[in-house]
Design a protein around this motif. Structure first.
Motif: not given
Length: 119
Positions: A39, A44-46
């Motif tokens: 992140q 956004q967290r990916e």
């Protein structure tokens, strides 16, 4: 109770390498689908990399984000009950907090480890 702990982050210059470690307790990394996420600030967290559990294929099937293919490698050590992320040829855009994920009946996360790549 499943517990996840990441380590190995740090500050590195562009082009350098880091190896992240994910220590897991309360379940076996061999049987679970495991993943590394990151992140970046304001994003956004990916998903970065993932490896399937032994139920799919004994050695696991790996999957990578297009942005890290050829540079990052996810691996699993069943004896150590750990998962690793070898990161080579790091770029400033790889900067972020990296999280280890254990996917079971629910997702388990560690506290994350900071990776900062300077240009």
């Amino acid at each position: 109770q499943v517990q996840v702990a990441e380590s190995g982050g740090g500050l590195v210059q562009a082009g350098g390498s880091l190896r992240l470690s994910c220590a897991v307790s309360g379940t076996s990394v061999r049987i679970n689908n495991m993943g590394w996420y990151r992140q970046a600030p304001g994003k956004q967290r990916e998903l970065v990399a993932a490896i399937t559990g032994a139920a799919v294929l004994s050695g696991g099937i790996t999957n990578y984000a297009d942005s890290v293919k050829g540079r990052f490698t996810i691996s699993r050590d069943n004896a150590q009950n750990a998962v690793y992320l070898q990161m080579n040829s790091l770029k400033p855009e790889d900067t972020g907090v990296y999280y280890c994920n254990v996917r079971r009946e629910r997702d388990y996360w560690g506290q994350g480890t900071q990776v900062t790549v300077s240009s």
